[in-house]
Scaffold this motif. Structure first.
Motif, PDB file in Angstrom:
ATOM      1  N   TRP A 174       0.844  -1.195   0.000  1.00 13.02           N
ATOM      2  CA  TRP A 174       0.000   0.000   0.000  1.00 13.02           C
ATOM      3  C   TRP A 174       0.880   1.246   0.000  1.00 13.02           C
ATOM      4  O   TRP A 174       0.525   2.269  -0.575  1.00 13.02           O
ATOM      5  CB  TRP A 174      -0.936   0.041   1.205  1.00 13.02           C
ATOM      6  N   ASP A 175       2.013   1.134   0.708  1.00 13.36           N
ATOM      7  CA  ASP A 175       2.975   2.236   0.721  1.00 13.36           C
ATOM      8  C   ASP A 175       3.394   2.639  -0.679  1.00 13.36           C
ATOM      9  O   ASP A 175       3.525   3.824  -0.993  1.00 13.36           O
ATOM     10  CB  ASP A 175       4.237   1.812   1.481  1.00 13.36           C
ATOM     11  N   VAL A 176       3.647   1.620  -1.510  1.00 12.89           N
ATOM     12  CA  VAL A 176       4.088   1.898  -2.876  1.00 12.89           C
ATOM     13  C   VAL A 176       3.046   2.777  -3.572  1.00 12.89           C
ATOM     14  O   VAL A 176       3.375   3.786  -4.195  1.00 12.89           O
ATOM     15  CB  VAL A 176       4.308   0.582  -3.648  1.00 12.89           C
ATOM     16  N   SER A 251      -0.712   7.840   7.105  1.00 16.98           N
ATOM     17  CA  SER A 251      -1.562   6.809   7.712  1.00 16.98           C
ATOM     18  C   SER A 251      -1.140   5.438   7.212  1.00 16.98           C
ATOM     19  O   SER A 251      -1.016   4.489   7.995  1.00 16.98           O
ATOM     20  CB  SER A 251      -3.029   7.058   7.369  1.00 16.98           C
ATOM     21  N   VAL A 252      -0.918   5.348   5.911  1.00 19.67           N
ATOM     22  CA  VAL A 252      -0.507   4.059   5.358  1.00 19.67           C
ATOM     23  C   VAL A 252       0.877   3.678   5.888  1.00 19.67           C
ATOM     24  O   VAL A 252       1.131   2.518   6.216  1.00 19.67           O
ATOM     25  CB  VAL A 252      -0.548   4.095   3.813  1.00 19.67           C
ATOM     26  N   VAL A 253       1.765   4.669   6.001  1.00 12.55           N
ATOM     27  CA  VAL A 253       3.087   4.376   6.572  1.00 12.55           C
ATOM     28  C   VAL A 253       2.918   3.834   7.991  1.00 12.55           C
ATOM     29  O   VAL A 253       3.589   2.884   8.398  1.00 12.55           O
ATOM     30  CB  VAL A 253       3.974   5.634   6.553  1.00 12.55           C
ATOM     31  N   SER A 254       1.984   4.416   8.741  1.00 11.65           N
ATOM     32  CA  SER A 254       1.784   3.935  10.118  1.00 11.65           C
ATOM     33  C   SER A 254       1.235   2.512  10.120  1.00 11.65           C
ATOM     34  O   SER A 254       1.502   1.744  11.031  1.00 11.65           O
ATOM     35  CB  SER A 254       0.856   4.866  10.882  1.00 11.65           C
ATOM     36  N   PHE A 255       0.449   2.165   9.076  1.00  9.17           N
ATOM     37  CA  PHE A 255      -0.070   0.791   8.992  1.00  9.17           C
ATOM     38  C   PHE A 255       1.073  -0.221   8.908  1.00  9.17           C
ATOM     39  O   PHE A 255       0.922  -1.361   9.359  1.00  9.17           O
ATOM     40  CB  PHE A 255      -0.959   0.616   7.756  1.00  9.17           C
ATOM     41  N   ASP A 256       2.194   0.166   8.294  1.00  6.32           N
ATOM     42  CA  ASP A 256       3.349  -0.740   8.216  1.00  6.32           C
ATOM     43  C   ASP A 256       3.627  -1.356   9.580  1.00  6.32           C
ATOM     44  O   ASP A 256       4.065  -2.493   9.685  1.00  6.32           O
ATOM     45  CB  ASP A 256       4.617   0.010   7.778  1.00  6.32           C
ATOM     46  N   PHE A 257       3.419  -0.542  10.607  1.00  6.91           N
ATOM     47  CA  PHE A 257       3.699  -1.015  11.962  1.00  6.91           C
ATOM     48  C   PHE A 257       2.426  -1.488  12.653  1.00  6.91           C
ATOM     49  O   PHE A 257       2.398  -2.541  13.267  1.00  6.91           O
ATOM     50  CB  PHE A 257       4.347   0.110  12.777  1.00  6.91           C
TER      51      PHE A 257
ATOM     52  N   ILE B 325     -11.065   8.167  11.285  1.00  3.00           N
ATOM     53  CA  ILE B 325     -10.748   7.661  12.623  1.00  3.00           C
ATOM     54  C   ILE B 325     -11.435   6.308  12.850  1.00  3.00           C
ATOM     55  O   ILE B 325     -10.820   5.360  13.352  1.00  3.00           O
ATOM     56  CB  ILE B 325     -11.186   8.685  13.696  1.00  3.00           C
ATOM     57  N   ALA B 326     -12.707   6.214  12.442  1.00  2.00           N
ATOM     58  CA  ALA B 326     -13.436   4.961  12.639  1.00  2.00           C
ATOM     59  C   ALA B 326     -12.775   3.838  11.840  1.00  2.00           C
ATOM     60  O   ALA B 326     -12.626   2.712  12.317  1.00  2.00           O
ATOM     61  CB  ALA B 326     -14.896   5.129  12.215  1.00  2.00           C
ATOM     62  N   TYR B 327     -12.357   4.172  10.627  1.00  2.00           N
ATOM     63  CA  TYR B 327     -11.694   3.179   9.784  1.00  2.00           C
ATOM     64  C   TYR B 327     -10.368   2.751  10.413  1.00  2.00           C
ATOM     65  O   TYR B 327     -10.044   1.556  10.459  1.00  2.00           O
ATOM     66  CB  TYR B 327     -11.461   3.746   8.385  1.00  2.00           C
ATOM     67  N   SER B 328      -9.589   3.716  10.878  1.00  2.00           N
ATOM     68  CA  SER B 328      -8.294   3.387  11.481  1.00  2.00           C
ATOM     69  C   SER B 328      -8.493   2.424  12.641  1.00  2.00           C
ATOM     70  O   SER B 328      -7.760   1.438  12.787  1.00  2.00           O
ATOM     71  CB  SER B 328      -7.606   4.651  12.003  1.00  2.00           C
ATOM     72  N   GLN B 329      -9.500   2.713  13.461  1.00  2.00           N
ATOM     73  CA  GLN B 329      -9.736   1.871  14.624  1.00  2.00           C
ATOM     74  C   GLN B 329     -10.150   0.465  14.193  1.00  2.00           C
ATOM     75  O   GLN B 329      -9.607  -0.526  14.670  1.00  2.00           O
ATOM     76  CB  GLN B 329     -10.824   2.511  15.486  1.00  2.00           C
ATOM     77  N   TYR B 330     -11.090   0.407  13.270  1.00  2.00           N
ATOM     78  CA  TYR B 330     -11.602  -0.905  12.863  1.00  2.00           C
ATOM     79  C   TYR B 330     -10.532  -1.711  12.128  1.00  2.00           C
ATOM     80  O   TYR B 330     -10.282  -2.870  12.447  1.00  2.00           O
ATOM     81  CB  TYR B 330     -12.841  -0.736  11.969  1.00  2.00           C
TER      82      TYR B 330
END
Lengths: 487, 460
Positions: A174-176, A251-257, B325-330
């Motif tokens: 997703w980062d890409v 946000s996507v970068v944070s998803f990496d972790f 925010i809701a999406y991030s949480q879920y």
């Protein structure tokens, strides 16, 4: 009539607060032609000596980047300080740090545009340029970190005869998408804003080479009414498109972790917390660059103390948000009752990496608090030093998140202490060289301040000041009228 | 163009003429709500207190959103919002009445009336079947529903006589009802969630919110009389400190009031989630209030489509923010799939609740996003007001979805008749509170230094 209603003392010191008026954002009594002269003059005159010195240093660092990458390619990722639990080291720390820095530009040009923050016009051009260069630096690291570089195209889902695809469920993929989209839109936005100014440079160009080069890139801009109308519409639409990207990338970068189950990584506040941190570090880098540049290139009338003060307020606000996120993580680690989570957070503050953790807290949470004081917000030296502190602090934030959580994972027998090698350090320093080289080239060849936007802001401000006074008088008159409100 | 060339029509700046009418509406809402509530309580009396918690959270969230709006206008020295700020100040100042509404809730908590019907069982059940095999879940659910009906019956019987239970672990979950996992709750957390500490925190929150709302309301009113610029400076000086205190208190209050309904569940973003709902619902309330006031012939000149446009933009932006925010949480909890976190969503995906969740995705995000995207509805007060009513309704559904699954048998979504009627009654009171704050004063800050800028405001 130009200064008809804005009091003169606001022109003398535009950080002064007078709620009846908006502070002027262009000082020095420039008329519209004067604005063009002052900004174009920077690229038309020879560069100051300091520029050559800075360029020499930057090119040396860039060469170091080449050496380190070459050595890495020839030898392999074993040259980095990675070890068994810490499989992600400086490369990803640097990647996240650079992507974060690359947030300020588009925030300034898109979100502050939607919020009608006119002071953005003084700084948006340089900030957007910086954004693009920072994202280039960020993109370097995923590209070189794959052990077999000839397979680097695996990063993207490219159809191939082996029918092999990256893992679509992985946030790394997703980062890409996120970073590439962001880079593309930021570049378009930056370039579109540049077109009218490039035309100005073309029209002023004295040499044939400049005429052709600026002429080519200004896309035949003639400044007609129709062109301006379409330009403004396109700008607004691009701003609206770029706004969600400012939030989505980090946000996507944070998803990496955060999608993982590693203690200290898996927590729901990561996306907004990373975005706040990214804006924080981006503004810090803008200040690090612009505080010296405005002096060096004589742009103090366009990047005024008011601009600096406003950016310091953003730093204070986002730094405090980051502090809130740190606090919430600690609070919930305790509240959740999850022991590994509690262990990880206590280990950050008291364990082997406590030095990194407290560097982070000092730089990110404590340092910006000096900006509660107006005297500090408007002090250029304080601003410059604090902005460097923030840059350091945000680098350490990523270091703390990534390294501490990995180095003490679920299996105590595999715990290890991470140490970078000279190649790690060299690559990082080299990326700074790449960044600075690109930025210095930008200063040399492109207008550092958005000429047309600054002009528009100046005119609009005078117009709005006038309208406000007219409306005020009409309101007072209506209030006094016999049939008026019973106030 | 000279100052004399613009002639403004005179306008009514005060609510007074329309106040009796507004109070009458409030009275009818209260009466109707109370009657319906009495009626539905025959069938749903065991859910009365959770419905009350929902109604309270609803008006609290609107009020806190208003307080945030007022603080932020001073924080950023906003010019566009001057003529809509007084109404916002009045709504924010409603917070002084909310402790009255909070007291019954506190009483119910103390008496142990707010214990879960089956959330604990759901959690145990879920812990047993967790680890992510979703395929089997449908089959499990049926069994679980049967099991939980029995459990619900048991709980009903137990609900009334639990005085001794209060103050054990969480104000929401009293002693005998703690699921097995409760034994693992660390003593310090049990103390944090206990009745006295919970109460103490809310005393602090309310003192803080009332202090802030009062300061901004009264200072702004004083400026109407004196026109003193120093008052603007003072509000701007307080605003940054206020926003920090507001952020901390609101997010903690959201966790205490809603997240702690399941005392074992935790999510670092939950405070932000609560805040997002607060601000969205407030923007809708503001848009609707302005429209209703103008319909009564009040502040008809000073509030223009330009201001509606900006209120609409804020509503749009924060609907997207809420979704983010809701999406991030879920998404993060779904992806991580850790049993200690998924339980909260598990009971919200069981049975009919899954449809409520899906409704939120489309009703609280996709639809308002598409409708508010264009300039068209934002610049037409009647259309925007309609949108505001809709947003206020979906915000209610959001809170319903946060609160009621915790208080109902697994997979069983109660028909929200009681919830809606009780909310009508509380909203009736809320309208009355708002009118009493706003009557007898100018509905725009007539001597604010940025009034001229606000009146001249144009969107581009």
């Amino acid at each position: 009539m130009a200064h008809a209603t804005v009091p003169a003392e606001l022109y003398e010191d535009n950080t002064r607060e007078d709620p009846r008026h908006r502070s002027p954002l262009v000082l020095g009594g420039h008329d519209l032609a004067g604005i063009s002269d002052a900004i174009c003059g920077v690229v038309e005159r020879p560069m100051p000596k300091v520029w050559y010195l800075a360029m020499a240093v930057s090119l040396t660092a860039l060469a170091l980047l080449g050496v380190c990458i070459g050595y890495l390619f020839l030898t392999g990722t074993g040259t980095w300080g990675l070890n068994s639990p810490v499989n992600w080291g400086w490369a990803i720390v640097n990647f996240v740090w650079w992507v974060g820095i690359g947030h300020a530009g588009t925030l300034i040009s898109a979100i502050l545009y939607l919020f009608r923050q006119k002071w953005r016009t003084g700084i948006n051009r340089a900030a957007e340029a910086m954004t693009i260069f920072a994202v280039i630096c960020a993109g370097t690291f995923p590209g070189i970190h794959v052990g077999r570089v000839w397979m680097a195209y695996y990063l993207a889902p490219i159809p191939n005869q082996m029918d092999m695809w990256p893992q679509f469920r992985s946030p790394l993929l997703w980062d890409v998408f996120a970073v590439n989209t962001y880079f593309t839109v930021s570049l378009l936005f930056w370039y579109m804003g540049l077109v009218p100014d490039l035309a100005t440079l073309r029209d002023r160009a004295k040499t044939r080479v400049r005429q052709i080069a600026y002429g080519l890139f200004s896309l035949g801009w003639r400044g007609s009414n129709r062109a301006w109308h379409r330009y403004e519409r396109a700008y607004l639409i691009l701003a609206a498109l770029a706004t969600p990207l400012v939030l989505s990338v980090h946000s996507v970068v944070s998803f990496d972790f955060a999608v993982s189950q590693i203690p200290g990584w898996h927590t729901t506040i990561f996306p907004p917390y990373f975005v706040a941190g990214a804006i924080f570090s981006g503004f810090a880098m803008v200040l690090t660059l612009l505080v010296p540049c405005r002096k060096l290139f004589g742009l103090e009338d366009f990047i005024t103390r008011r601009h600096i003060e406003n950016m310091n307020k953003v730093i204070l606000a986002t730094g405090t948000m980051v502090g809130y996120a740190y606090g919430t993580e600690f609070f919930i680690a305790w509240y959740s009752g999850v022991e590994v989570e509690q262990f990880t957070f206590l280990a950050r503050a008291r364990g082997h990496y406590a030095w990194a953790y407290w560097t982070m807290i000092t730089c990110n949470v404590i340092t910006p608090q000096i900006f509660w004081l107006k005297s500090m917000r408007t002090n250029l030296w304080v601003t410059f030093i604090a902005s460097i502190f923030v840059n350091i602090g945000m680098w350490f934030e990523r270091f703390v998140i990534i390294i501490t959580s990995l180095s003490a994972d679920f299996l105590p027998s595999s715990w290890d202490y991470y140490r970078p090698t000279w190649v790690d350090v060299g690559t990082y320093v080299g990326s700074l060289g790449l960044f600075m080289t690109l930025f210095l080239l930008f200063c040399r060849y492109l207008p550092m301040v958005a000429i047309s936007e600054v002009k528009a802001t100046k005119v609009q401000q005078e117009h709005q000041e006038h309208n406000a006074r007219v409306q005020e008088a009409a309101f007072a008159a209506a209030l006094g009228a016999p049939a008026g409100g019973d106030a | 163009m000279s100052a004399a060339s613009i002639v403004r029509a005179p306008e009514t700046l005060r609510l007074d003429g329309a106040a009796p009418k507004a109070n009458k509406v409030a009275g009818w809402l209260l009466l109707l709500g109370t009657l319906l509530c009495g009626l539905f309580s025959f069938w749903h009396h065991q859910r009365f207190w959770s419905a009350y918690l929902l109604a309270f959270s609803y008006v609290l969230s609107i009020t806190l959103g208003g307080l945030f709006f007022v603080i932020v206008q001073h924080l950023v020295r906003a010019g566009w919002s001057v003529t809509v700020r007084r109404v916002a100040e009045g709504i924010a100042y409603n917070v002084r009445f909310l402790p009255l509404l909070f007291l019954p809730l506190l009483f119910a908590i103390y008496m142990g009336y707010l214990q879960p019907a089956s959330a604990g069982h759901a959690r145990e059940h879920h812990a047993a079947t967790a680890a992510g095999h979703d395929e089997g879940a449908a089959g499990h659910d049926e069994g679980a529903a049967g099991h939980d009906e029995g459990a619900a019956g048991h709980d009903e019987g137990a609900a009334g006589h639990d005085e001794g239970a209060a103050g054990h672990a969480s104000p929401w979950v009293a002693g005998p009802h703690l699921p097995k996992a409760a034994h693992h709750m660390q003593p310090s957390k049990a103390k944090y969630l206990s009745f006295p500490w919970f109460t103490l925190r809310f005393v602090v929150y309310f003192l803080l919110w009332i202090g802030l709302a009062r300061f901004f309301f009264k200072t702004s009113l004083r400026q109407d009389e004196t026109g003193d610029l120093a008052l603007t400076h003072r509000m701007q000086w307080v605003a940054p400190i206020a926003v920090v205190l507001f952020g901390l208190s609101t997010s903690l209050a959201g966790m205490d009031l809603l997240m702690a309904l399941d005392p074992y569940w935790f999510s670092t973003i939950f405070g932000v989630y609560f805040f997002a709902g607060c601000f969205v619902s407030f923007c809708a309330t503001l848009g609707l209030s302005l429209y209703l006031l103008q319909r009564q012939g009040i502040i008809t000149e000073s509030v223009t489509p330009e201001h509606y446009h900006d209120v609409g933009k804020f509503m749009f932006a924060f609907i997207v923010f809420w979704a983010y925010i809701a999406y991030s949480q879920y998404m993060l909890i779904w992806y991580g799939n850790l049993p200690e976190e998924t339980g909260w969503f598990y009971i919200r995906q069981a049975g009919d609740w899954a449809y409520v969740g899906l409704f939120l995705v489309f009703g609280h995000f996709v639809l308002p996003f598409l409708l508010l995207l264009s300039r068209f509805p934002k610049r037409r007060p009647a259309l925007l007001a309609l949108g505001c009513v809709y947003v206020l309704a979906v915000h209610f559904v959001d809170l319903f979805w946060v609160i009621q699954p915790q208080k109902s048998p697994l997979g069983h979504m109660p028909v929200p008749l009681l919830d809606v009627s009780l909310a009508l009654a509380v909203v009736g009171l809320y309208v009355y509170f708002t009118v009493s704050n706003l009557r007898g004063i100018n509905l725009i800050p007539t001597r604010d230094p940025r009034l001229g800028e606000c009146l001249a405001h144009e969107n581009y």
